[in-house]
Design a protein around this motif. Sequence first.
Motif, PDB file in Angstrom:
ATOM      1  N   VAL A  54      28.394  18.646  10.921  1.00  0.00           N
ATOM      2  CA  VAL A  54      29.421  18.560  11.959  1.00  0.00           C
ATOM      3  C   VAL A  54      28.792  18.566  13.350  1.00  0.00           C
ATOM      4  N   SER A  55      27.805  19.422  13.552  1.00  0.00           N
ATOM      5  CA  SER A  55      27.155  19.482  14.866  1.00  0.00           C
ATOM      6  C   SER A  55      26.400  18.196  15.173  1.00  0.00           C
ATOM      7  N   GLU A  56      25.859  17.549  14.146  1.00  0.00           N
ATOM      8  CA  GLU A  56      25.229  16.247  14.353  1.00  0.00           C
ATOM      9  C   GLU A  56      26.259  15.198  14.747  1.00  0.00           C
ATOM     10  N   ARG A  57      27.416  15.254  14.105  1.00  0.00           N
ATOM     11  CA  ARG A  57      28.447  14.232  14.325  1.00  0.00           C
ATOM     12  C   ARG A  57      29.099  14.366  15.693  1.00  0.00           C
ATOM     13  N   PHE A  58      29.412  15.592  16.109  1.00  0.00           N
ATOM     14  CA  PHE A  58      30.196  15.783  17.320  1.00  0.00           C
ATOM     15  C   PHE A  58      29.402  16.371  18.487  1.00  0.00           C
ATOM     16  N   GLY A  59      28.162  16.748  18.257  1.00  0.00           N
ATOM     17  CA  GLY A  59      27.336  17.308  19.314  1.00  0.00           C
ATOM     18  C   GLY A  59      27.293  18.825  19.242  1.00  0.00           C
ATOM     19  N   ALA A  60      26.093  19.378  19.336  1.00  0.00           N
ATOM     20  CA  ALA A  60      25.924  20.825  19.162  1.00  0.00           C
ATOM     21  C   ALA A  60      26.610  21.614  20.272  1.00  0.00           C
ATOM     22  N   ARG A  61      26.537  21.138  21.510  1.00  0.00           N
ATOM     23  CA  ARG A  61      27.154  21.901  22.604  1.00  0.00           C
ATOM     24  C   ARG A  61      28.671  21.935  22.466  1.00  0.00           C
ATOM     25  N   ARG A  62      29.275  20.804  22.141  1.00  0.00           N
ATOM     26  CA  ARG A  62      30.727  20.769  21.959  1.00  0.00           C
ATOM     27  C   ARG A  62      31.150  21.692  20.819  1.00  0.00           C
ATOM     28  N   CYS A  63      30.395  21.676  19.728  1.00  0.00           N
ATOM     29  CA  CYS A  63      30.713  22.552  18.593  1.00  0.00           C
ATOM     30  C   CYS A  63      30.542  24.023  18.959  1.00  0.00           C
ATOM     31  N   ALA A  64      29.529  24.323  19.765  1.00  0.00           N
ATOM     32  CA  ALA A  64      29.302  25.712  20.175  1.00  0.00           C
ATOM     33  C   ALA A  64      30.477  26.237  20.997  1.00  0.00           C
ATOM     34  N   VAL A  65      30.982  25.413  21.906  1.00  0.00           N
ATOM     35  CA  VAL A  65      32.121  25.836  22.736  1.00  0.00           C
ATOM     36  C   VAL A  65      33.356  26.047  21.866  1.00  0.00           C
ATOM     37  N   LEU A  66      33.653  25.078  20.989  1.00  0.00           N
ATOM     38  CA  LEU A  66      34.817  25.206  20.113  1.00  0.00           C
ATOM     39  C   LEU A  66      34.702  26.423  19.211  1.00  0.00           C
ATOM     40  N   ALA A  67      33.531  26.632  18.617  1.00  0.00           N
ATOM     41  CA  ALA A  67      33.335  27.776  17.722  1.00  0.00           C
ATOM     42  C   ALA A  67      33.459  29.093  18.468  1.00  0.00           C
ATOM     43  N   THR A  68      33.007  29.145  19.708  1.00  0.00           N
ATOM     44  CA  THR A  68      33.127  30.366  20.506  1.00  0.00           C
ATOM     45  C   THR A  68      34.586  30.732  20.713  1.00  0.00           C
ATOM     46  N   VAL A  69      35.405  29.753  21.059  1.00  0.00           N
ATOM     47  CA  VAL A  69      36.829  30.009  21.287  1.00  0.00           C
ATOM     48  C   VAL A  69      37.513  30.461  20.001  1.00  0.00           C
ATOM     49  N   LEU A  70      37.262  29.759  18.900  1.00  0.00           N
ATOM     50  CA  LEU A  70      37.884  30.124  17.625  1.00  0.00           C
ATOM     51  C   LEU A  70      37.451  31.508  17.169  1.00  0.00           C
ATOM     52  N   THR A  71      36.160  31.813  17.305  1.00  0.00           N
ATOM     53  CA  THR A  71      35.661  33.127  16.900  1.00  0.00           C
ATOM     54  C   THR A  71      36.322  34.226  17.707  1.00  0.00           C
ATOM     55  N   ALA A  72      36.439  34.021  19.013  1.00  0.00           N
ATOM     56  CA  ALA A  72      37.065  35.027  19.877  1.00  0.00           C
ATOM     57  C   ALA A  72      38.515  35.273  19.469  1.00  0.00           C
ATOM     58  N   MET A  73      39.252  34.216  19.191  1.00  0.00           N
ATOM     59  CA  MET A  73      40.654  34.372  18.788  1.00  0.00           C
ATOM     60  C   MET A  73      40.773  35.176  17.501  1.00  0.00           C
ATOM     61  N   LEU A  74      39.912  34.890  16.544  1.00  0.00           N
ATOM     62  CA  LEU A  74      39.974  35.583  15.250  1.00  0.00           C
ATOM     63  C   LEU A  74      39.545  37.037  15.370  1.00  0.00           C
ATOM     64  N   VAL A  75      38.539  37.313  16.198  1.00  0.00           N
ATOM     65  CA  VAL A  75      38.116  38.697  16.419  1.00  0.00           C
ATOM     66  C   VAL A  75      39.251  39.500  17.046  1.00  0.00           C
ATOM     67  N   ALA A  76      39.945  38.914  18.016  1.00  0.00           N
ATOM     68  CA  ALA A  76      41.070  39.608  18.637  1.00  0.00           C
ATOM     69  C   ALA A  76      42.161  39.916  17.606  1.00  0.00           C
ATOM     70  N   LEU A  77      42.403  38.988  16.681  1.00  0.00           N
ATOM     71  CA  LEU A  77      43.432  39.201  15.663  1.00  0.00           C
ATOM     72  C   LEU A  77      43.087  40.335  14.709  1.00  0.00           C
ATOM     73  N   VAL A  78      41.798  40.569  14.482  1.00  0.00           N
ATOM     74  CA  VAL A  78      41.381  41.634  13.566  1.00  0.00           C
ATOM     75  C   VAL A  78      41.997  42.969  13.968  1.00  0.00           C
ATOM     76  N   GLY A  79      42.032  43.253  15.265  1.00  0.00           N
ATOM     77  CA  GLY A  79      42.549  44.531  15.739  1.00  0.00           C
ATOM     78  C   GLY A  79      44.043  44.707  15.596  1.00  0.00           C
ATOM     79  N   TRP A  80      44.735  43.667  15.182  1.00  0.00           N
ATOM     80  CA  TRP A  80      46.195  43.752  15.017  1.00  0.00           C
ATOM     81  C   TRP A  80      46.607  43.646  13.553  1.00  0.00           C
ATOM     82  N   THR A  81      45.651  43.511  12.642  1.00  0.00           N
ATOM     83  CA  THR A  81      46.000  43.400  11.230  1.00  0.00           C
ATOM     84  C   THR A  81      46.449  44.754  10.682  1.00  0.00           C
TER      85      THR A  81
END
Length: 388
Positions: free
Chosen positions: A255-282
């Motif tokens: 995926v990082s080869e297809r779409f670019g490592a920097r773009r994937c890093a930014v997207l993954a950072t946002v998704l990871t942050a959202m999921l970490v925040a949700l952990v505290g409300w489970t």
Amino acid sequence: MSLKSVRVAAVYAGGLLGPLGGGVVAPMLPLVAGSLRTTTGAVATALTAYFIPFAALQLVSGTLGERWGRRRSVRIAYLLYALASLGCALAPSLLPFLAARAAQGAANAFTSPLLLAGLAGMVPKERLGRAVGRYSSCQAAGQSFAPLVGGLAAAVEWRIGFAVVAVTAVLLSLAPPPGDPRPGAASPPWRPLAGRRVVLLSLSAMLTYAGSAGLAFLVAIYAADRLRLPSEAVGLVLVGFGVAGLVLGSVWGAVSERFGARRCAVLATVLTAMLVALVGWTGASGWLAACWTLAGAAGSLLIVALQTLTVRAVPGNTGGALSVVAAFRFGGGALAPLAWLPLYAVAPALAFTGAAVTTLLAVPLLTALPRPSTATPTTQAHSTTCPS
């Protein structure tokens, strides 16, 4: 099978060995304490004894290893790792055991960055992302299986676990990655390691590790304290994070080869942050396991993208760049308990939200990354050639 194929396979196996040797002690702690006639709390400092030299030495280990030659440096580091592992197995008391653990961490500081740098020199440029993804999967496998291996060894004799690690290190020393010494004018430079690209990657790695991958301890506390889960259930919740990385590492490489490592890093950072925040409300174990496993999946993409960006950051000193970024990454893990436990005492959701916000701070750093050089690690002719 060609010599090159053997060396590539040995690099992947080496990626597994570091996390395995580092974490194998965790389930053994009570038995080790009994054998060494000390307390479990005292033996638990073996984790710290391993990771402090491991993180600190990576500030210089990659560059030194490039100068001395990847092949020679990794071979010697593996043999020292094996000796240190035997030292753990034969330790008669706590202090020799802790000293051997520190020696393990110091030796591992010279294998991890140089293995990945060597891998970058052995695969074609267009397949680099996938190779980094496979390497990341092997690291996740080592992290995930370490408690299992340690638990199985402890059921028979805990010292066997370290003996197995020692034998594995000796076998891997027979197939180190290629790379000759680089003296004089060919010596890898130090100055680019303080350049904008490496600084931004290092800070991004530190923030994201402190805010996501370094939160396993907090998730364990939350599961036991708030959800009242037994220890075995807590272990099942935690293992999902590493298993997600194991399963998806190769996929994320493509995926990082297809779409670019920097773009994937930014997207993954946002998704990871959202999921970490949700952990505290489970409020249920199933939701907690799902959120943490999905965070592991997104975090795996983030790690693969960051490692791919780092491999390309300093073509003249790939190992040095990888080791510096890794030092900051594990430094973030060391800061995580200091940052989040006080907030957790106020409110669990506040701690996980704070961790998510910290992770998001990496987004502007990643978007500010300059374009990588058109040169690649494979252009270092004599240091990366691999006979087949």
